[in-house]
Design a protein around this motif. Structure first.
Motif, PDB file in Angstrom:
ATOM      1  N   SER A  37       0.921  -1.282   0.004  1.00 49.20           N
ATOM      2  CA  SER A  37       0.093   0.086   0.067  1.00 49.20           C
ATOM      3  C   SER A  37       0.745   1.297   0.124  1.00 49.20           C
ATOM      4  N   PRO A  38       0.395   2.414  -0.482  1.00 50.97           N
ATOM      5  CA  PRO A  38       1.002   3.694  -0.248  1.00 50.97           C
ATOM      6  C   PRO A  38       1.537   4.121   1.158  1.00 50.97           C
ATOM      7  N   SER A  39       0.475   3.705   2.129  1.00 53.07           N
ATOM      8  CA  SER A  39       1.041   4.043   3.262  1.00 53.07           C
ATOM      9  C   SER A  39       2.331   3.224   3.853  1.00 53.07           C
TER      10      SER A  39
ATOM     11  N   PRO B 187      -3.402   4.584  -4.470  1.00 54.96           N
ATOM     12  CA  PRO B 187      -4.250   5.391  -2.877  1.00 54.96           C
ATOM     13  C   PRO B 187      -5.684   5.199  -2.933  1.00 54.96           C
TER      14      PRO B 187
ATOM     15  N   ILE C 276       0.287  -4.960   4.787  1.00 54.55           N
ATOM     16  CA  ILE C 276      -0.340  -4.498   6.091  1.00 54.55           C
ATOM     17  C   ILE C 276      -0.774  -5.616   7.006  1.00 54.55           C
TER      18      ILE C 276
ATOM     19  N   HIS D 153      -7.052  -2.516   9.280  1.00 49.91           N
ATOM     20  CA  HIS D 153      -6.701  -0.812   8.865  1.00 49.91           C
ATOM     21  C   HIS D 153      -5.800  -0.134   9.811  1.00 49.91           C
TER      22      HIS D 153
ATOM     23  N   ASP E  78      -2.998   1.003   9.644  1.00 47.95           N
ATOM     24  CA  ASP E  78      -2.202   2.475   9.131  1.00 47.95           C
ATOM     25  C   ASP E  78      -2.968   3.912   9.293  1.00 47.95           C
ATOM     26  N   LEU E  79      -4.284   3.685   9.557  1.00 50.50           N
ATOM     27  CA  LEU E  79      -4.778   5.181   9.734  1.00 50.50           C
ATOM     28  C   LEU E  79      -4.657   5.431  11.253  1.00 50.50           C
TER      29      LEU E  79
ATOM     30  N   ASP F 202     -12.784   1.134   8.218  1.00 49.89           N
ATOM     31  CA  ASP F 202     -11.426   1.291   7.796  1.00 49.89           C
ATOM     32  C   ASP F 202     -10.671   2.589   8.727  1.00 49.89           C
TER      33      ASP F 202
ATOM     34  N   ASP G 293      -5.244   6.036   1.720  1.00 49.38           N
ATOM     35  CA  ASP G 293      -3.742   6.060   1.822  1.00 49.38           C
ATOM     36  C   ASP G 293      -3.311   7.470   1.227  1.00 49.38           C
TER      37      ASP G 293
ATOM     38  N   TYR H 140       2.675  11.005   4.533  1.00 46.08           N
ATOM     39  CA  TYR H 140       1.792  10.417   5.292  1.00 46.08           C
ATOM     40  C   TYR H 140       0.997  11.104   6.511  1.00 46.08           C
TER      41      TYR H 140
ATOM     42  N   HIS I 209      -1.424  13.523   5.015  1.00 41.49           N
ATOM     43  CA  HIS I 209      -2.669  12.626   4.546  1.00 41.49           C
ATOM     44  C   HIS I 209      -3.316  12.594   5.778  1.00 41.49           C
TER      45      HIS I 209
END
Ligand SMILES: [Zn+2]
Length: 298
Positions: free
Chosen positions: A32-34, A54, A80, A138, A140-141, A202, A273, A283, A286
């Motif tokens: 993933s982009p993250s 993304p 991930i 999820h 990465d958020l 997410d 992402d 990041y 974002h």
């Protein structure tokens, strides 16, 4: 001079102590982009391929020949995990015939395995096609979990490439410090924020991090689109409250727009992402968009 003879001259010169030995950069594939943003932050010189755009759904990516080619020559795959990529990554890795990147090997890294997960082992409704049977993937958020993942990833890179171990570790520390500095400002901006209605579960790690209320999801079960009856029930449950609706570009805008119209709430389309070429700063910018979308709805 031809390329090989330049290389040969360099190797000979290095052998004679005339110049430093050539350090081969790690060849990394991020799903993933993250994850790509973390790799760029820790190892700016690594050869990096990011598999998903993304605005794509990591649950449902199609394995392409270019993907398999990238996996074939990778030293390290950064996924991930928690079954987010289970529909396509194992098959693509198998086709790549590269044993060093298979699960269990040093060349396979899962972000979700480095941090505590939410929604593990309870209510997954497998019979209805729940796409989160191993807990919510999820992670990465959540910027704080991302800092922990960065430190674990730096350790993994250090084992694969000991010559650059100190650099990986100090870059991870720098990212963690940047996250720490940012959190209080984000907290302050979110003081009067309303609850959030997500399309998919997410952003729950982000909501939990900042004590925000999840008002519900447009999907009745992760990965299962809503019926008209689901939407009616959701709207009647939420009528009279304040909130903001956030959905990702890979979701159909129809249901979120309808619910937003009926409730009079703002509706925001936001990728999960960062841009595909983002680093750690990208990041954080974002995440700032996410914070802003929620804070400005208050
Ligand atoms: Zn999901």
């Amino acid at each position: 001079m031809k390329r090989w003879s330049i290389l040969l001259a360099a190797v000979l010169a290095a052998g004679l102590g005339l110049m430093p030995a050539i350090a081969l950069a790690l060849n990394v594939v991020a799903t993933s982009p993250s994850m790509g943003a973390l790799v760029r932050t820790l190892a700016p010189n690594a050869k990096l391929t990011v598999l998903a755009e993304p605005d794509q759904d990591l649950h449902m990516l199609q394995a392409k020949p270019s993907m398999i080619r990238a996996l074939r020559s990778a030293d390290l795959v950064v996924a991930i995990g928690a079954e987010l990529e289970v529909g396509w990554l194992p098959a693509a890795s198998k086709s790549a015939v590269n044993p060093v990147i298979l699960p269990g090997r040093e060349g396979y890294f899962e972000a979700a395995a480095q941090v505590p997960l939410l929604e593990v082992g309870g209510t997954a409704d497998r019979a209805r096609g729940d796409v989160h049977p191993a807990g919510n993937p999820h992670v990465d958020l959540d910027p704080v979990r991302m800092a922990q993942i960065a430190e674990a990833l730096a350790e993994r890179m250090a084992r694969l490439d000991p010559a650059n171990a100190a650099r990986y570790r100090s870059n991870a520390k720098r990212f963690a410090t940047a996250v720490d500095r940012q959190i209080p400002e984000w907290q302050a901006r979110l003081v009067d924020a309303p609850g959030v209605l997500l399309y998919h579960r997410d952003a729950i790690y982000l909501l939990e991090r900042f004590n925000l209320t999840l008002l519900g999801t447009i999907e009745p079960v992760p990965g299962v689109p809503p019926s008209g009856r689901d939407l009616k029930a959701l709207i009647s449950k939420l009528r009279g409250k304040d909130g903001v609706i956030i959905y990702a570009p890979h979701h159909s805008p129809k249901a979120p727009q309808k619910v937003g119209r009926d409730l009079g709430w703002p509706v925001v389309r936001l990728p999960l992402d960062p841009p595909i070429d983002a680093n750690g700063d990208g990041y954080l910018r974002h995440m700032d968009r996410w914070i802003d979308a929620i804070a400005s709805a208050g």
